[in-house]
Enzyme design. Structure first.
Site, short mmCIF file in Angstrom:
data_model
loop_
_atom_site.label_atom_id
_atom_site.label_comp_id
_atom_site.label_asym_id
_atom_site.label_seq_id
_atom_site.Cartn_x
_atom_site.Cartn_y
_atom_site.Cartn_z
CG ASP A 1 24.49 25.95 27.46
OD1 ASP A 1 23.34 25.46 27.40
OD2 ASP A 1 25.29 25.68 28.36
CB SER B 1 23.66 25.13 34.98
OG SER B 1 24.83 24.40 34.80
CG HIS C 1 23.38 22.80 29.97
ND1 HIS C 1 24.39 23.73 29.94
CD2 HIS C 1 23.10 22.59 31.28
CE1 HIS C 1 24.73 24.05 31.18
NE2 HIS C 1 23.96 23.38 32.01
#
Length: 284
Positions: A159, A234, A127
């Protein structure tokens, strides 16, 4: 007030619990009426992705430092940190990078990543690249050097994405934990670049395993942790006390979108390794 510059402005797209209805409501916030016809207030509970959203032209994150006023209560002393976690942090930080996607003419997104082999392949979240609009990807090493990264492959459903930097980067690959070896209650560290603060290490435990969460249209089985995770984490590693990667930090829970509340989610290492091996095998 102190301001710390970083790679990007932290923002995040929404991430919905599988217990929520398609309209984003669960049993705890469904509108109801009492006998008098009044509608009570709703408890809004929303899970938010840790990722940094596409931000046009924003290349500096900010952190505001505050201090207690005179005469205020004394700050609680920090709990002692086990020596093995200090060693794990020392071993992990040299293999973790900041990731910047896009940022040329359109939006940009930032996150983290880590080296997995001596060929300088890096794992990160897909992402981050998606929010970068398919633009160029740059990684910043712990020593401040920057390299243009090749996108070896992407797997949006998981992801996950694999990048590659030149051999001259010399990143230290991180060892991966054995699949099925992670246990609830064991201490873990989240390492990455929250709010653009590269090389940040936070500690917690594994709160739960096989926690089902929903990201976009896909459901994931995740490792839940209470280690502090924020926008910019992330793609970074969640490691155990031996310095082995047990998962890839991907999402956090928030109430009304107000930041981390101590519930974070990481993609389990068995899924990470399987996806990375497939991508590297296809793309080199």
């Amino acid at each position: 007030m102190a301001v710390q510059t970083g790679l990007g402005e932290p923002r995040g797209p929404w991430f919905i619990s599988p217990e929520l209805d398609p309209d984003g409501r669960g049993w705890w916030d469904a509108p109801q009426r009492d006998p008098g016809g009044r509608r009570p207030g709703r408890l809004l509970a929303v899970l938010a992705v840790v990722a940094v959203s596409a931000v046009s032209g924003a290349l500096a994150g900010g952190v505001v430092a505050s201090r207690d006023g005179a005469g205020g209560p004394a700050a609680a002393s920090a709990a002692p940190v086990p020596a093995e976690l200090v060693t794990a942090a020392e071993r992990t930080v040299p293999g973790v990078v900041s990731v910047l996607a896009g940022g040329t003419t359109g939006g940009s997104a930032t996150g983290s990543g880590f080296a997995v082999d001596d060929q300088q392949h890096l794992i990160t979240n897909d992402h981050i690249l998606a929010k970068g609009g398919g633009g160029p990807v740059t990684v910043e090493l712990p020593d401040g050097r920057r390299f243009a990264a090749e996108v070896v492959g992407r797997e949006p459903r998981s992801d996950l994405a694999v990048l590659k930097v030149p051999a001259s980067a010399g990143l230290t690959p991180l060892p991966l934990a054995k699949p099925g070896a992670t246990r609830v209650g064991e201490p873990v560290l989240a390492v990455g670049s929250p709010l653009g603060l590269a090389g940040t290490v936070t500690a917690g435990i594994v709160s739960a395993l096989d926690r089902e969460v929903r990201l976009g249209n896909n459901r994931h089985s995740a490792v839940q942790t209470d280690a502090s995770i924020n926008p910019g984490n992330s793609g970074g590693p969640l490691v155990n006390a031996r310095g082995e990667v047990v998962g890839v930090n991907t999402a956090i829970a928030t109430i009304d979108g107000n930041g981390s509340i101590g519930i974070g989610f990481a993609i389990p290492i068995d899924q990470v390794q399987q996806t990375a091996d497939t991508i590297i095998g296809k793309g080199g």
